[in-house]
Design an enzyme around this catalytic site. Sequence first.
Site, mmCIF file in Angstrom:
data_model
loop_
_atom_site.group_PDB
_atom_site.id
_atom_site.type_symbol
_atom_site.label_atom_id
_atom_site.label_comp_id
_atom_site.label_asym_id
_atom_site.label_seq_id
_atom_site.Cartn_x
_atom_site.Cartn_y
_atom_site.Cartn_z
ATOM 1 N N ARG A 1 -18.744 8.774 11.978
ATOM 2 C CA ARG A 1 -18.837 7.323 11.873
ATOM 3 C C ARG A 1 -18.916 6.920 10.411
ATOM 4 O O ARG A 1 -19.896 7.225 9.720
ATOM 5 C CB ARG A 1 -20.033 6.810 12.666
ATOM 6 C CG ARG A 1 -19.958 7.219 14.137
ATOM 7 C CD ARG A 1 -20.968 6.521 15.004
ATOM 8 N NE ARG A 1 -20.887 7.012 16.387
ATOM 9 C CZ ARG A 1 -20.005 6.573 17.267
ATOM 10 N NH1 ARG A 1 -19.125 5.645 16.925
ATOM 11 N NH2 ARG A 1 -19.986 7.069 18.497
ATOM 12 N N GLY B 1 -7.257 16.303 -18.086
ATOM 13 C CA GLY B 1 -8.591 16.211 -17.501
ATOM 14 C C GLY B 1 -9.593 15.564 -18.445
ATOM 15 O O GLY B 1 -9.303 14.567 -19.114
ATOM 16 N N GLU C 1 0.746 18.228 -12.576
ATOM 17 C CA GLU C 1 2.197 17.995 -12.578
ATOM 18 C C GLU C 1 2.860 18.708 -13.752
ATOM 19 O O GLU C 1 3.930 19.300 -13.605
ATOM 20 C CB GLU C 1 2.470 16.489 -12.657
ATOM 21 C CG GLU C 1 2.079 15.738 -11.398
ATOM 22 C CD GLU C 1 1.994 14.235 -11.602
ATOM 23 O OE1 GLU C 1 1.970 13.514 -10.595
ATOM 24 O OE2 GLU C 1 1.941 13.773 -12.767
ATOM 25 N N ASP D 1 -3.821 5.656 -13.076
ATOM 26 C CA ASP D 1 -3.207 4.330 -13.019
ATOM 27 C C ASP D 1 -3.860 3.384 -14.030
ATOM 28 O O ASP D 1 -3.186 2.541 -14.623
ATOM 29 C CB ASP D 1 -3.330 3.752 -11.614
ATOM 30 C CG ASP D 1 -2.540 4.550 -10.584
ATOM 31 O OD1 ASP D 1 -1.483 5.091 -10.958
ATOM 32 O OD2 ASP D 1 -2.979 4.640 -9.434
ATOM 33 N N ASP E 1 -5.154 1.108 1.174
ATOM 34 C CA ASP E 1 -6.191 2.108 0.953
ATOM 35 C C ASP E 1 -7.493 1.737 1.649
ATOM 36 O O ASP E 1 -7.944 0.587 1.578
ATOM 37 C CB ASP E 1 -6.484 2.255 -0.545
ATOM 38 C CG ASP E 1 -5.346 2.903 -1.307
ATOM 39 O OD1 ASP E 1 -4.530 3.599 -0.676
ATOM 40 O OD2 ASP E 1 -5.272 2.710 -2.536
#
Length: 316
Positions: A31, A228, A192, A258, A16
Site C-alpha cells: 500500500r 556522478g 551511457e 535533466d 510520473d
Amino acid sequence: MAQTPILTVTLNPALDLSARVPEMVAGPKLRMTDPVYEPGGGGVNVARAINALDGQVRAWVALGGSTGAQHYALLHAQGVDVHQFDAPGDTRQSWAITDGQGQQFRLQLPGADWTQTDADRALADIVAQAAGLVVLSGSQPPGMDGAFPQQLARALHAGRLVLDTSGAALAQVVGQPDPAAPLHVLRLDQAEAEEQAAHPLPQVADVLEFAQKLVARGVAAHVCIAHGANGSVLAGRDLALHCRPPQVQVASKVGAGDSFTGAFTLSLARGQDMAQALLTGTAAAAAAVMTDGTALCRRADMQAILPECTLQTLRA
C-alpha cells in the site's frame, strides 16, 4: 534577463508517479502512501527546470489518450508553455517507489509504437516550432528510427541541437556521425558513456579522453559527460573543462541530469560561455538531488550551491 528562445522536445513522455511503501517485498499487496503525479519525460523535465530557474521555454510534447491529457494539465498548471503534438496511443506511465530504508525502485512502461509517418509529422512540427536552441531529451518511442536526432539536426541547420538521449538513437549518433547533421552539444551520463566506449571510465581523465575522441570524430561540437558525484566534464575543439559540485545531502537522484541540461541550456541562451554553462548546470544537478521523488532543482538551492562548485581547465 534577455535570452534566445528554447524549445524542448519530448518524444516519449511519461506521467510520473512517486510514492513510498514501508517495505518493498514480493507477494503481499504493498500500500503506497502520499502518491504524487508529475509530468515527466526528458524534455519535459528540462523545460520544468528552465521554468523553475525563471527562464523562458516552450515544451514540445507528444501526448495521447487520458494519461496524455492528465500530463498536459499538470505541465500547463506549472506555468510551462506547452505545444502538444498528437501522438499515437496513450502516454505511458512511470513509477518511482521509495521504501522505508530510502531505497528507490524505478519502473517504466515503453510507450506506444510509432510509424514512419508519425515520425515524419513530428519532425516537420518540431522544425516549425523551433526558433532558437532546441533540446531533444529522453528516450525515443518504440518503432522510431534511431537516426531521428540526426534528421532533426540536419533540418534545423546551424548546429542548434542539444541532445541528451539513449538507446539506439545514442548508438547511432556516436557510431555513425553525420557531418551534415552537426550537434551543438551531446550530453551523456557515466553509464551511457561507458557503454558507448565499451570500457569503464573510472577517472576524470578517462572521461575527458573519451569526450575528446567524440569531438574529434565529429559527433558533436561539444560533448558533456556526467561523472556522478565528481561532477561533469565538457570537451570541445579547444576546450577541456571539469566542474565538481560540493557535497550535498542526497534525497533522490531522479531529475539531476535533466536539471543539468536545463540550467546548462538556459545559460547558453542567455549568452554565457561554455564554462559558465557548465558551472550552472553542475549547481542545478546538485540542487536536484536534494529534492524528494521526481522533483527537480530549486532556484534558491542552485544559487546557494553555485559559488561552491569548482571549475578547472584540464590538460587536453
